[in-house]
Design a protein around this motif. Structure first.
Motif, PDB file in Angstrom:
ATOM      1  N   GLN A   7       1.084  35.664 125.359  1.00  0.00           N
ATOM      2  CA  GLN A   7       2.057  35.723 124.269  1.00  0.00           C
ATOM      3  C   GLN A   7       3.442  36.089 124.794  1.00  0.00           C
ATOM      4  OE1 GLN A   7       1.919  34.762 121.188  1.00  0.00           O
ATOM      5  NE2 GLN A   7      -0.246  34.202 121.255  1.00  0.00           N
ATOM      6  N   LEU A   8       3.502  37.026 125.734  1.00  0.00           N
ATOM      7  CA  LEU A   8       4.799  37.392 126.309  1.00  0.00           C
ATOM      8  C   LEU A   8       5.453  36.181 126.957  1.00  0.00           C
ATOM      9  CD1 LEU A   8       6.934  39.483 127.222  1.00  0.00           C
ATOM     10  CD2 LEU A   8       5.572  39.753 129.310  1.00  0.00           C
ATOM     11  N   LYS A   9       4.703  35.430 127.744  1.00  0.00           N
ATOM     12  CA  LYS A   9       5.262  34.242 128.398  1.00  0.00           C
ATOM     13  C   LYS A   9       5.774  33.235 127.372  1.00  0.00           C
ATOM     14  CE  LYS A   9       2.329  34.510 132.544  1.00  0.00           C
ATOM     15  NZ  LYS A   9       1.185  33.873 133.261  1.00  0.00           N
ATOM     16  N   ALA A  10       5.000  33.048 126.310  1.00  0.00           N
ATOM     17  CA  ALA A  10       5.411  32.101 125.272  1.00  0.00           C
ATOM     18  C   ALA A  10       6.670  32.580 124.549  1.00  0.00           C
ATOM     19  CB  ALA A  10       4.275  31.895 124.271  1.00  0.00           C
ATOM     20  N   LEU A  11       6.729  33.866 124.256  1.00  0.00           N
ATOM     21  CA  LEU A  11       7.869  34.423 123.520  1.00  0.00           C
ATOM     22  C   LEU A  11       9.144  34.397 124.360  1.00  0.00           C
ATOM     23  CD1 LEU A  11       6.029  37.444 121.886  1.00  0.00           C
ATOM     24  CD2 LEU A  11       7.071  35.549 120.629  1.00  0.00           C
ATOM     25  N   THR A  12       9.043  34.775 125.632  1.00  0.00           N
ATOM     26  CA  THR A  12      10.254  34.792 126.463  1.00  0.00           C
ATOM     27  C   THR A  12      10.759  33.380 126.741  1.00  0.00           C
ATOM     28  OG1 THR A  12       8.915  34.974 128.490  1.00  0.00           O
ATOM     29  CG2 THR A  12       9.785  37.022 127.541  1.00  0.00           C
ATOM     30  N   ALA A  13       9.879  32.389 126.630  1.00  0.00           N
ATOM     31  CA  ALA A  13      10.282  31.000 126.856  1.00  0.00           C
ATOM     32  C   ALA A  13      11.083  30.429 125.693  1.00  0.00           C
ATOM     33  CB  ALA A  13       9.058  30.132 127.118  1.00  0.00           C
ATOM     34  N   ILE A  14      11.130  31.143 124.560  1.00  0.00           N
ATOM     35  CA  ILE A  14      11.864  30.681 123.376  1.00  0.00           C
ATOM     36  C   ILE A  14      13.187  31.432 123.304  1.00  0.00           C
ATOM     37  CG2 ILE A  14      11.824  30.408 120.877  1.00  0.00           C
ATOM     38  CD1 ILE A  14       8.747  30.593 121.036  1.00  0.00           C
ATOM     39  N   ASP A  15      14.287  30.722 123.415  1.00  0.00           N
ATOM     40  CA  ASP A  15      15.605  31.364 123.328  1.00  0.00           C
ATOM     41  C   ASP A  15      15.783  32.015 121.965  1.00  0.00           C
ATOM     42  OD1 ASP A  15      16.317  30.497 125.880  1.00  0.00           O
ATOM     43  OD2 ASP A  15      17.192  28.626 125.132  1.00  0.00           O
ATOM     44  N   SER A  16      16.233  33.289 121.962  1.00  0.00           N
ATOM     45  CA  SER A  16      16.392  33.946 120.661  1.00  0.00           C
ATOM     46  C   SER A  16      17.388  35.104 120.689  1.00  0.00           C
ATOM     47  CB  SER A  16      15.039  34.459 120.151  1.00  0.00           C
ATOM     48  OG  SER A  16      14.474  35.392 121.065  1.00  0.00           O
ATOM     49  N   PRO A  17      18.639  34.865 121.152  1.00  0.00           N
ATOM     50  CA  PRO A  17      19.634  35.928 120.989  1.00  0.00           C
ATOM     51  C   PRO A  17      19.870  36.209 119.505  1.00  0.00           C
ATOM     52  CG  PRO A  17      20.682  33.867 121.630  1.00  0.00           C
ATOM     53  CD  PRO A  17      19.210  33.648 121.744  1.00  0.00           C
ATOM     54  N   SER A  18      20.291  37.411 119.191  1.00  0.00           N
ATOM     55  CA  SER A  18      20.537  37.794 117.796  1.00  0.00           C
ATOM     56  C   SER A  18      21.386  36.740 117.101  1.00  0.00           C
ATOM     57  CB  SER A  18      21.263  39.143 117.733  1.00  0.00           C
ATOM     58  OG  SER A  18      20.527  40.146 118.375  1.00  0.00           O
ATOM     59  N   GLY A  19      20.894  36.257 115.958  1.00  0.00           N
ATOM     60  CA  GLY A  19      21.591  35.215 115.216  1.00  0.00           C
ATOM     61  C   GLY A  19      21.074  33.820 115.469  1.00  0.00           C
ATOM     62  N   THR A  21      17.427  32.902 115.931  1.00  0.00           N
ATOM     63  CA  THR A  21      16.031  33.329 116.047  1.00  0.00           C
ATOM     64  C   THR A  21      15.056  32.470 115.235  1.00  0.00           C
ATOM     65  OG1 THR A  21      16.470  34.957 114.300  1.00  0.00           O
ATOM     66  CG2 THR A  21      16.593  35.737 116.580  1.00  0.00           C
ATOM     67  N   GLU A  22      15.516  31.345 114.716  1.00  0.00           N
ATOM     68  CA  GLU A  22      14.661  30.527 113.858  1.00  0.00           C
ATOM     69  C   GLU A  22      13.385  30.090 114.578  1.00  0.00           C
ATOM     70  OE1 GLU A  22      13.111  28.455 110.691  1.00  0.00           O
ATOM     71  OE2 GLU A  22      14.874  29.775 110.669  1.00  0.00           O
ATOM     72  N   ASP A  23      13.514  29.593 115.800  1.00  0.00           N
ATOM     73  CA  ASP A  23      12.348  29.068 116.520  1.00  0.00           C
ATOM     74  C   ASP A  23      11.340  30.170 116.842  1.00  0.00           C
ATOM     75  OD1 ASP A  23      13.471  26.565 116.438  1.00  0.00           O
ATOM     76  OD2 ASP A  23      14.180  26.590 118.511  1.00  0.00           O
ATOM     77  N   VAL A  24      11.830  31.309 117.286  1.00  0.00           N
ATOM     78  CA  VAL A  24      10.901  32.378 117.672  1.00  0.00           C
ATOM     79  C   VAL A  24      10.273  33.022 116.439  1.00  0.00           C
ATOM     80  CG1 VAL A  24      12.496  34.367 117.775  1.00  0.00           C
ATOM     81  CG2 VAL A  24      10.596  34.182 119.405  1.00  0.00           C
ATOM     82  N   THR A  25      11.002  33.060 115.327  1.00  0.00           N
ATOM     83  CA  THR A  25      10.429  33.555 114.073  1.00  0.00           C
ATOM     84  C   THR A  25       9.284  32.655 113.620  1.00  0.00           C
ATOM     85  OG1 THR A  25      12.493  34.595 113.345  1.00  0.00           O
ATOM     86  CG2 THR A  25      10.903  34.016 111.639  1.00  0.00           C
ATOM     87  N   ARG A  26       9.519  31.342 113.677  1.00  0.00           N
ATOM     88  CA  ARG A  26       8.470  30.396 113.296  1.00  0.00           C
ATOM     89  C   ARG A  26       7.232  30.561 114.188  1.00  0.00           C
ATOM     90  NH1 ARG A  26      10.836  26.123 114.639  1.00  0.00           N
ATOM     91  NH2 ARG A  26      12.102  25.946 112.763  1.00  0.00           N
ATOM     92  N   TYR A  27       7.459  30.698 115.479  1.00  0.00           N
ATOM     93  CA  TYR A  27       6.339  30.863 116.404  1.00  0.00           C
ATOM     94  C   TYR A  27       5.550  32.135 116.082  1.00  0.00           C
ATOM     95  CZ  TYR A  27       3.623  31.674 120.609  1.00  0.00           C
ATOM     96  OH  TYR A  27       2.577  31.914 121.467  1.00  0.00           O
ATOM     97  N   THR A  28       6.250  33.227 115.834  1.00  0.00           N
ATOM     98  CA  THR A  28       5.587  34.500 115.549  1.00  0.00           C
ATOM     99  C   THR A  28       4.776  34.417 114.261  1.00  0.00           C
ATOM    100  OG1 THR A  28       7.397  35.651 116.681  1.00  0.00           O
ATOM    101  CG2 THR A  28       5.958  36.984 115.286  1.00  0.00           C
ATOM    102  N   MET A  29       5.340  33.799 113.240  1.00  0.00           N
ATOM    103  CA  MET A  29       4.601  33.588 111.986  1.00  0.00           C
ATOM    104  C   MET A  29       3.310  32.817 112.260  1.00  0.00           C
ATOM    105  SD  MET A  29       6.336  34.520 108.997  1.00  0.00           S
ATOM    106  CE  MET A  29       6.093  33.241 107.774  1.00  0.00           C
ATOM    107  N   GLU A  30       3.410  31.759 113.050  1.00  0.00           N
ATOM    108  CA  GLU A  30       2.242  30.925 113.351  1.00  0.00           C
ATOM    109  C   GLU A  30       1.159  31.710 114.077  1.00  0.00           C
ATOM    110  OE1 GLU A  30       4.001  27.784 115.566  1.00  0.00           O
ATOM    111  OE2 GLU A  30       4.722  26.692 113.790  1.00  0.00           O
TER     112      GLU A  30
END
Length: 339
Positions: A7-19, A21-30
């Motif tokens: 999960q850490l590898k997957a999360l760090t691979a998704i760009d998500s600076p403050s503002g 975060t749409e892609d990483v939010t969607r991934y986390t929900m999933e």
């Protein structure tokens, strides 16, 4: 642990600076949904997930947003001056590769360099200040002047996302940008998975609250579950001179820049760590603020605490260890099983 590291590898691979975060939010929900939970998203973009249990509701909060940059100027030479998002420091991201993410969806590669960065040309290189005013993003496209960059579709306000360079060593060290706080989000996903797989019994109601603006100060300032009585921020544990924590430990923070954490919560966390024979440290963080602080500053009437796996070199190329992850996960499991 394999699940958490994946999960850490997957999360760090998704760009998500403050503002951004749409892609990483969607991934986390999933991911919560794949475990059988029913998360929901707040208007601001935070992820809330009810893990079950009854009575004395507790929030476990972590943040999914990271440091980053934003295009502040397209220079005459076609290169980019950026402004930092959160506590990104120019000193420790010089020569890092990055991505410029335009609002049209195009993505361009680049590198943050000093102005005139060749030591064979610039004999003042070592003496120059490392500030974003003295550095520029060199775009990996054929640009020679401002209009070339504008033709690509790059504009002021586009996000600049730095490579995490995530790696796990054979000795168990975890190295990456943005362990603060994607490592904690991975740990909370691991906790949620354990609750399902091991059928662990909760002695209180537990929410996970994943925030998206922590690095700029207002992650947990709103939309917390209304019945909550307590919040524990699961964030990075500080390592440095004068502190006891190492990467192999779970850190329990007694006080940070905003003041002391709740006496009862901190004491109970220490007791759980002692009873579980965990490798832990209790520390005072000299320059730090958490989502738990933000919640109290926003007026929420909550008891609050702060824990996290030890993370070395915060806001730079950070390092933790699999043992720190284990100790943090175990402390969370012990704590939520106490009334």
């Amino acid at each position: 642990m394999n699940y958490i590291i994946d999960q850490l590898k997957a999360l760090t691979a998704i760009d998500s600076p403050s503002g951004f975060t749409e892609d990483v939010t969607r991934y986390t929900m999933e991911q919560f949904e794949s475990l059988g939970y029913h998360p929901y998203r707040t208007k601001k973009g935070c992820v809330v997930c009810d893990l079950g249990g009854e009575g004395s509701p507790l929030i476990l909060s972590a943040h999914i947003d990271t440091l980053g940059g934003m295009v502040a100027e397209i220079k005459k030479n076609g290169r980019l001056r950026i402004t930092n998002i959160g506590g990104l420091n120019a000193n420790n991201c010089e020569t890092e590769n990055c991505r410029i993410r335009t609002r049209s969806g195009k993505v361009f590669e680049g590198t943050l360099q000093m102005n005139d960065p060749s030591v064979h040309v610039n004999d003042e290189y070592s003496k120059q200040n490392r500030t974003f005013a003295d550095m520029e993003i060199v775009i990996d496209e054929d640009v020679k002047e401002k209009k070339d960059t504008e033709t690509l579709g790059i504009c002021n306000g586009d996000f600049v996302c730095f490579d995490p360079r995530t790696t796990i060593t054979k000795s168990g060290y975890i190295k990456s940008r943005f362990l603060d706080d994607k490592l904690s989000v991975a740990i909370l996903l691991g906790l949620a998975r354990d609750l399902q797989k091991k059928k662990l019994k909760l002695k209180r109601k537990v929410y996970v609250f994943i925030t998206v603006y922590e690095e700029v100060g207002h992650g947990a300032c709103g939309a917390l579950p209304a019945d909550a009585e307590e919040i524990i921020s699961v964030d990075m544990g500080c390592i440095g001179e004068g502190l006891a924590c190492t990467e192999r430990m779970v850190s329990i923070c007694a006080k940070d820049s905003h003041g002391p954490y709740d006496y009862e919560v901190t004491t109970n966390l220490i007791r759980c760590a002692q009873e579980g024979k965990l490798d832990f440290a209790v520390d005072v963080y000299p320059y730090y603020g958490s989502d738990a602080d933000a919640a109290l500053a926003a007026g929420y009437d909550l008891k609050h605490g702060l824990i996290g796996a030890g993370v070395y070199a915060s806001h730079g190329y950070e390092r933790s260890h699999i043992d720190g992850v284990k100790n943090t996960l175990k402390l969370l499991e012990l704590y939520i099983k106490k009334k």
